[in-house]
Write a protein that holds these residues in place. Structure first.
Motif, PDB file in Angstrom:
ATOM      1  N   VAL A   1     -52.950 -25.105 -24.005  1.00 28.46           N
ATOM      2  CA  VAL A   1     -52.664 -26.531 -24.123  1.00 28.46           C
ATOM      3  C   VAL A   1     -52.594 -26.866 -25.606  1.00 28.46           C
ATOM      4  O   VAL A   1     -53.599 -26.931 -26.300  1.00 28.46           O
ATOM      5  N   GLY A   2     -51.392 -27.014 -26.066  1.00 31.96           N
ATOM      6  CA  GLY A   2     -51.100 -27.335 -27.458  1.00 31.96           C
ATOM      7  C   GLY A   2     -49.614 -27.612 -27.536  1.00 31.96           C
ATOM      8  O   GLY A   2     -48.875 -27.358 -26.590  1.00 31.96           O
ATOM      9  N   CYS A   3     -49.158 -28.115 -28.630  1.00 33.08           N
ATOM     10  CA  CYS A   3     -47.744 -28.493 -28.756  1.00 33.08           C
ATOM     11  C   CYS A   3     -46.809 -27.300 -28.564  1.00 33.08           C
ATOM     12  O   CYS A   3     -46.855 -26.338 -29.322  1.00 33.08           O
ATOM     13  N   GLY A   4     -46.012 -27.356 -27.519  1.00 37.72           N
ATOM     14  CA  GLY A   4     -44.964 -26.379 -27.282  1.00 37.72           C
ATOM     15  C   GLY A   4     -45.400 -24.982 -26.909  1.00 37.72           C
ATOM     16  O   GLY A   4     -44.644 -24.038 -27.089  1.00 37.72           O
ATOM     17  N   THR A   5     -46.579 -24.815 -26.333  1.00 36.21           N
ATOM     18  CA  THR A   5     -47.038 -23.462 -25.992  1.00 36.21           C
ATOM     19  C   THR A   5     -46.267 -22.855 -24.824  1.00 36.21           C
ATOM     20  O   THR A   5     -46.320 -21.651 -24.620  1.00 36.21           O
ATOM     21  N   GLY A   6     -45.535 -23.674 -24.070  1.00 32.67           N
ATOM     22  CA  GLY A   6     -44.754 -23.168 -22.954  1.00 32.67           C
ATOM     23  C   GLY A   6     -43.259 -23.134 -23.221  1.00 32.67           C
ATOM     24  O   GLY A   6     -42.464 -22.901 -22.332  1.00 32.67           O
ATOM     25  N   VAL A   7     -42.877 -23.368 -24.466  1.00 27.87           N
ATOM     26  CA  VAL A   7     -41.465 -23.408 -24.836  1.00 27.87           C
ATOM     27  C   VAL A   7     -40.966 -22.009 -25.165  1.00 27.87           C
ATOM     28  O   VAL A   7     -41.671 -21.215 -25.785  1.00 27.87           O
ATOM     29  N   SER A   8     -39.741 -21.709 -24.750  1.00 25.25           N
ATOM     30  CA  SER A   8     -39.124 -20.427 -25.086  1.00 25.25           C
ATOM     31  C   SER A   8     -38.389 -20.543 -26.412  1.00 25.25           C
ATOM     32  O   SER A   8     -37.751 -21.556 -26.693  1.00 25.25           O
ATOM     33  N   TYR A   9     -38.524 -19.515 -27.216  1.00 22.79           N
ATOM     34  CA  TYR A   9     -37.836 -19.448 -28.501  1.00 22.79           C
ATOM     35  C   TYR A   9     -36.906 -18.255 -28.475  1.00 22.79           C
ATOM     36  O   TYR A   9     -37.270 -17.186 -28.013  1.00 22.79           O
ATOM     37  N   LYS A  10     -35.718 -18.444 -28.982  1.00 21.70           N
ATOM     38  CA  LYS A  10     -34.738 -17.369 -28.985  1.00 21.70           C
ATOM     39  C   LYS A  10     -34.547 -16.863 -30.407  1.00 21.70           C
ATOM     40  O   LYS A  10     -34.318 -17.622 -31.336  1.00 21.70           O
ATOM     41  N   VAL A  11     -34.650 -15.544 -30.560  1.00 23.32           N
ATOM     42  CA  VAL A  11     -34.403 -14.874 -31.825  1.00 23.32           C
ATOM     43  C   VAL A  11     -33.325 -13.835 -31.548  1.00 23.32           C
ATOM     44  O   VAL A  11     -33.571 -12.859 -30.834  1.00 23.32           O
ATOM     45  N   GLY A  12     -32.138 -14.070 -32.081  1.00 22.40           N
ATOM     46  CA  GLY A  12     -31.020 -13.190 -31.761  1.00 22.40           C
ATOM     47  C   GLY A  12     -30.703 -13.300 -30.286  1.00 22.40           C
ATOM     48  O   GLY A  12     -30.500 -14.386 -29.764  1.00 22.40           O
ATOM     49  N   ASN A  13     -30.688 -12.181 -29.596  1.00 22.29           N
ATOM     50  CA  ASN A  13     -30.425 -12.165 -28.155  1.00 22.29           C
ATOM     51  C   ASN A  13     -31.699 -12.108 -27.326  1.00 22.29           C
ATOM     52  O   ASN A  13     -31.643 -11.987 -26.110  1.00 22.29           O
ATOM     53  N   THR A  14     -32.856 -12.178 -27.976  1.00 21.37           N
ATOM     54  CA  THR A  14     -34.132 -12.047 -27.283  1.00 21.37           C
ATOM     55  C   THR A  14     -34.844 -13.390 -27.213  1.00 21.37           C
ATOM     56  O   THR A  14     -34.932 -14.108 -28.207  1.00 21.37           O
ATOM     57  N   SER A  15     -35.366 -13.706 -26.031  1.00 21.21           N
ATOM     58  CA  SER A  15     -36.110 -14.938 -25.814  1.00 21.21           C
ATOM     59  C   SER A  15     -37.604 -14.629 -25.750  1.00 21.21           C
ATOM     60  O   SER A  15     -38.013 -13.663 -25.110  1.00 21.21           O
ATOM     61  N   TYR A  16     -38.407 -15.445 -26.417  1.00 24.51           N
ATOM     62  CA  TYR A  16     -39.859 -15.266 -26.442  1.00 24.51           C
ATOM     63  C   TYR A  16     -40.535 -16.502 -25.864  1.00 24.51           C
ATOM     64  O   TYR A  16     -40.132 -17.620 -26.139  1.00 24.51           O
ATOM     65  N   ASN A  17     -41.575 -16.271 -25.072  1.00 26.38           N
ATOM     66  CA  ASN A  17     -42.333 -17.344 -24.462  1.00 26.38           C
ATOM     67  C   ASN A  17     -43.770 -16.859 -24.292  1.00 26.38           C
ATOM     68  O   ASN A  17     -44.012 -15.817 -23.670  1.00 26.38           O
ATOM     69  N   LEU A  18     -44.720 -17.593 -24.828  1.00 21.59           N
ATOM     70  CA  LEU A  18     -46.131 -17.222 -24.775  1.00 21.59           C
ATOM     71  C   LEU A  18     -46.632 -17.109 -23.333  1.00 21.59           C
ATOM     72  O   LEU A  18     -47.379 -16.196 -22.995  1.00 21.59           O
ATOM     73  N   VAL A  19     -46.196 -18.020 -22.480  1.00 22.76           N
ATOM     74  CA  VAL A  19     -46.636 -18.022 -21.081  1.00 22.76           C
ATOM     75  C   VAL A  19     -46.160 -16.763 -20.359  1.00 22.76           C
ATOM     76  O   VAL A  19     -46.957 -16.051 -19.745  1.00 22.76           O
TER      77      VAL A  19
ATOM     78  N   HIS B   1     -53.088 -13.411 -13.998  1.00 19.03           N
ATOM     79  CA  HIS B   1     -52.691 -13.813 -12.650  1.00 19.03           C
ATOM     80  C   HIS B   1     -51.927 -15.134 -12.658  1.00 19.03           C
ATOM     81  O   HIS B   1     -51.055 -15.360 -11.831  1.00 19.03           O
ATOM     82  N   PHE B   2     -52.291 -16.011 -13.573  1.00 23.02           N
ATOM     83  CA  PHE B   2     -51.622 -17.304 -13.696  1.00 23.02           C
ATOM     84  C   PHE B   2     -51.749 -17.767 -15.142  1.00 23.02           C
ATOM     85  O   PHE B   2     -52.791 -17.616 -15.766  1.00 23.02           O
ATOM     86  N   VAL B   3     -50.659 -18.346 -15.656  1.00 26.18           N
ATOM     87  CA  VAL B   3     -50.650 -18.852 -17.036  1.00 26.18           C
ATOM     88  C   VAL B   3     -49.967 -20.212 -17.044  1.00 26.18           C
ATOM     89  O   VAL B   3     -48.983 -20.427 -16.340  1.00 26.18           O
ATOM     90  N   LEU B   4     -50.489 -21.104 -17.852  1.00 23.22           N
ATOM     91  CA  LEU B   4     -49.926 -22.435 -18.007  1.00 23.22           C
ATOM     92  C   LEU B   4     -49.788 -22.726 -19.492  1.00 23.22           C
ATOM     93  O   LEU B   4     -50.687 -22.428 -20.275  1.00 23.22           O
ATOM     94  N   GLY B   5     -48.662 -23.298 -19.874  1.00 21.53           N
ATOM     95  CA  GLY B   5     -48.445 -23.731 -21.250  1.00 21.53           C
ATOM     96  C   GLY B   5     -47.750 -25.075 -21.240  1.00 21.53           C
ATOM     97  O   GLY B   5     -47.001 -25.402 -20.321  1.00 21.53           O
ATOM     98  N   THR B   6     -47.994 -25.875 -22.252  1.00 19.51           N
ATOM     99  CA  THR B   6     -47.374 -27.192 -22.336  1.00 19.51           C
ATOM    100  C   THR B   6     -46.014 -27.081 -23.012  1.00 19.51           C
ATOM    101  O   THR B   6     -45.807 -26.251 -23.885  1.00 19.51           O
ATOM    102  N   GLU B   7     -45.090 -27.931 -22.566  1.00 17.85           N
ATOM    103  CA  GLU B   7     -43.718 -27.852 -23.056  1.00 17.85           C
ATOM    104  C   GLU B   7     -43.364 -28.941 -24.059  1.00 17.85           C
ATOM    105  O   GLU B   7     -42.221 -29.030 -24.477  1.00 17.85           O
ATOM    106  N   ASP B   8     -44.293 -29.749 -24.423  1.00 20.02           N
ATOM    107  CA  ASP B   8     -43.989 -30.910 -25.248  1.00 20.02           C
ATOM    108  C   ASP B   8     -45.086 -31.104 -26.292  1.00 20.02           C
ATOM    109  O   ASP B   8     -46.065 -30.348 -26.324  1.00 20.02           O
TER     110      ASP B   8
END
Length: 90
Positions: free
Chosen positions: A3-21, A30-37
């Motif tokens: 729970v923090g700003c943008g922890t569930g947002v995907s970031y794209k670097v080149g052709n690869t997408s990264y997402n902490l969740v 087993h389960f992960v939650l991240g905030t998108e805003d």
């Protein structure tokens, strides 16, 4: 729970997408939650408290906890990975 700003947002670097969740889920969680805003500290703290309160009730699922927190505090946009119907043992 991230729970923090943008922890569930995907970031794209080149052709690869990264997402902490999804990265955490792929590592075996087993389960992960991240905030998108942007997250305001006071609202996030209350949301976590309500999520945890519902989790402490026997038989609650993750989906129950999300609904409960969103109902009382207001929707915090989240990204999730895993089974929301999993029952929690608090």
């Amino acid at each position: 729970m991230y729970v923090g700003c943008g922890t569930g947002v995907s970031y794209k670097v080149g052709n690869t997408s990264y997402n902490l969740v999804s990265a955490t889920y792929k590592k075996g969680a087993h389960f992960v939650l991240g905030t998108e805003d942007e997250v305001k500290t006071a609202k996030a703290s209350e949301w976590i408290n309500d999520f945890s309160y519902k989790a402490s009730k026997s038989g609650s699922t993750i989906a129950d906890c999300l609904s409960y927190a969103n109902y009382y505090i207001g929707n915090i946009p989240v990204c999730t990975a895993g089974d929301k119907n999993c029952r929690l043992n608090y």
